[in-house]
Design a protein around this motif. Structure first.
Motif, PDB file in Angstrom:
ATOM      1  N   VAL B  14       0.842  -1.196   0.000  1.00  0.00           N
ATOM      2  CA  VAL B  14       0.000   0.000   0.000  1.00  0.00           C
ATOM      3  C   VAL B  14       0.878   1.248   0.000  1.00  0.00           C
ATOM      4  CG1 VAL B  14      -1.730   1.308   1.285  1.00  0.00           C
ATOM      5  CG2 VAL B  14      -1.852  -1.176   1.224  1.00  0.00           C
ATOM      6  N   LYS B  41       2.027   3.805  13.462  1.00  0.00           N
ATOM      7  CA  LYS B  41       1.548   4.206  14.782  1.00  0.00           C
ATOM      8  C   LYS B  41       2.187   3.307  15.826  1.00  0.00           C
ATOM      9  CE  LYS B  41      -3.033   5.396  13.174  1.00  0.00           C
ATOM     10  NZ  LYS B  41      -3.817   4.481  12.361  1.00  0.00           N
ATOM     11  N   LYS B  64      -8.970  -6.515  15.104  1.00  0.00           N
ATOM     12  CA  LYS B  64     -10.338  -5.979  15.053  1.00  0.00           C
ATOM     13  C   LYS B  64     -10.399  -4.472  15.214  1.00  0.00           C
ATOM     14  CE  LYS B  64     -13.128  -9.951  16.349  1.00  0.00           C
ATOM     15  NZ  LYS B  64     -12.997 -10.762  17.559  1.00  0.00           N
ATOM     16  N   LEU B  65      -9.437  -3.889  15.918  1.00  0.00           N
ATOM     17  CA  LEU B  65      -9.542  -2.448  16.153  1.00  0.00           C
ATOM     18  C   LEU B  65      -8.234  -1.682  15.938  1.00  0.00           C
ATOM     19  CD1 LEU B  65     -11.213   0.011  17.069  1.00  0.00           C
ATOM     20  CD2 LEU B  65     -10.594  -0.531  19.413  1.00  0.00           C
ATOM     21  N   LEU B  66      -7.157  -2.176  16.528  1.00  0.00           N
ATOM     22  CA  LEU B  66      -5.931  -1.358  16.544  1.00  0.00           C
ATOM     23  C   LEU B  66      -5.317  -1.197  15.156  1.00  0.00           C
ATOM     24  CD1 LEU B  66      -4.343  -2.622  19.873  1.00  0.00           C
ATOM     25  CD2 LEU B  66      -5.963  -0.756  19.495  1.00  0.00           C
ATOM     26  N   SER B  67      -5.525  -2.203  14.283  1.00  0.00           N
ATOM     27  CA  SER B  67      -5.070  -2.044  12.906  1.00  0.00           C
ATOM     28  C   SER B  67      -6.187  -2.459  11.962  1.00  0.00           C
ATOM     29  CB  SER B  67      -3.835  -2.917  12.647  1.00  0.00           C
ATOM     30  OG  SER B  67      -4.223  -4.249  12.406  1.00  0.00           O
ATOM     31  N   ASN B  68      -6.110  -2.007  10.726  1.00  0.00           N
ATOM     32  CA  ASN B  68      -7.064  -2.439   9.707  1.00  0.00           C
ATOM     33  C   ASN B  68      -6.324  -3.375   8.752  1.00  0.00           C
ATOM     34  OD1 ASN B  68      -8.649  -2.774   7.443  1.00  0.00           O
ATOM     35  ND2 ASN B  68      -9.487  -0.710   7.523  1.00  0.00           N
ATOM     36  N   VAL B  70      -6.860  -4.686   6.080  1.00  0.00           N
ATOM     37  CA  VAL B  70      -6.938  -4.457   4.633  1.00  0.00           C
ATOM     38  C   VAL B  70      -5.733  -3.653   4.144  1.00  0.00           C
ATOM     39  CG1 VAL B  70      -8.309  -3.465   2.752  1.00  0.00           C
ATOM     40  CG2 VAL B  70      -9.454  -4.496   4.702  1.00  0.00           C
ATOM     41  N   ILE B  71      -5.284  -2.702   4.968  1.00  0.00           N
ATOM     42  CA  ILE B  71      -4.180  -1.840   4.521  1.00  0.00           C
ATOM     43  C   ILE B  71      -2.991  -1.812   5.474  1.00  0.00           C
ATOM     44  CG2 ILE B  71      -5.361  -0.201   2.990  1.00  0.00           C
ATOM     45  CD1 ILE B  71      -5.780   1.587   5.455  1.00  0.00           C
TER      46      ILE B  71
END
Lengths: 227, 84
Positions: B14, B41, B64-68, B70-71
């Motif tokens: 990405v 981050k 589920k939250l801290l990273s996505n 998909v990217i």
């Protein structure tokens, strides 16, 4: 037909959305706070733009765990129309109701201007009032609207005609000029441009109004004509 | 107590426009050896010890939250610390 405009802390296009539906479309609409746990009284769900939860962590990331999101997933699975605009689109991506993710605009700039969109699919419940290939003017206003998905997802989006709107002049670097996509069953639409800001000539364009009219038409055909 | 250090970065595949802008700026500064900059981050979580699978818990939080996924990619380090 009754619409819900979901309001998160940091939503700022909720009033525009409410105005578009109530005054320009002439349908019933209510604001619904993100803590609500029941959306059964609504026929259509609208997620407005803004900066829910200050865009902390990632745009839309915190909103996915709001109480109301479970109800929105339920409404989506029941086939009700769910429209997410701008931050609403970002929330739908983070929740997993739509595939892909948003990156910072390629230029790193916040882009706020009218954009020419191409209607790629005029046969969805959101676009039946448009012609396929029609060009419409709808404003964008975002810093993170650079849509991304992997090759496999892109292939599926194309196969199922899920790409509904593309930019005529890609402003943000989105894959395949994508401005808006639906889920596979076609009842959840996410788009970065703001149709609710293009509902009156006074605003520079009323090309967005047909999107809302399409939703009502589809609902009438399904529920009013049948009874 | 555990201190969990989580690093989140955009996936290699990405494009990172922010990183690219910073790299260009470093080049202007004269740091011509810099070939790539990736911005990410850093999160620091403090967890109570308990009867749970620490790795499974961290993976759940990260994916589920801290990273996505998909990217973004993530990695983490765990440190045992004394409660203060």
């Amino acid at each position: 037909m009754k619409f819900a405009v979901i309001v998160f802390p940091g939503s700022n296009c909720d009033t525009d959305m409410y105005h578009a539906v109530k005054d320009e479309l002439g349908a019933d609409v209510e604001y619904v706070w993100h803590d609500e746990t029941d959306l059964s009284g609504f026929d259509g769900i609208l997620l407005p733009g803004g900066f829910s939860y200050g865009d902390y962590l990632r745009t839309g990331a915190i909103a996915q765990f709001s109480n109301v999101m479970g109800e929105i997933v339920k409404a989506a699975n029941a086939g009700k129309p769910v429209l997410g605009v701008c931050n609403g689109f970002q929330i739908l991506l983070e929740t997993g109701l739509l595939p892909g993710a948003m990156r910072r605009n390629e230029s790193l700039k916040f882009i706020c201007q009218p954009e020419e969109l191409v209607v790629e699919n005029g046969a969805t419940m959101f676009t039946s009032q448009y012609e396929k290939g029609e060009r419409i003017i709808v404003p964008v206003a975002h810093g993170e609207g650079n849509y991304y998905c992997d090759e496999e997802t892109l292939m599926l989006l194309k196969e199922n005609n899920q790409i509904v709107f593309t930019y005529a002049n890609n402003p943000n670097g989105s894959v395949e000029n994508i401005a808006g996509i639906t889920n596979k069953s076609g009842n959840v639409l996410g788009m970065m441009p703001h149709p609710e800001r293009a509902v009156d000539e006074l605003l520079g364009s009323k090309d967005g109004l047909k999107l809302f009219q399409s939703i009502v038409k589809s609902w009438r055909e399904n529920y009013v004509a049948a009874t | 107590m555990y201190k969990v250090k989580v690093y989140v970065t955009l996936r290699e595949s990405v494009l990172d426009p922010q990183g690219k802008a910073v790299m260009n700026s470093l080049h202007k500064m004269g740091q011509s050896e810099v070939e790539d900059v990736r911005i990410g981050k850093y999160l620091e979580l403090t967890l109570q010890k308990g009867d749970y699978d620490l790795d499974a818990k961290i993976v759940a939080m990260c994916s589920k939250l801290l990273s996505n996924p998909v990217i973004e990619d993530y990695r983490y380090e765990v440190e045992e610390v004394v409660a203060q």
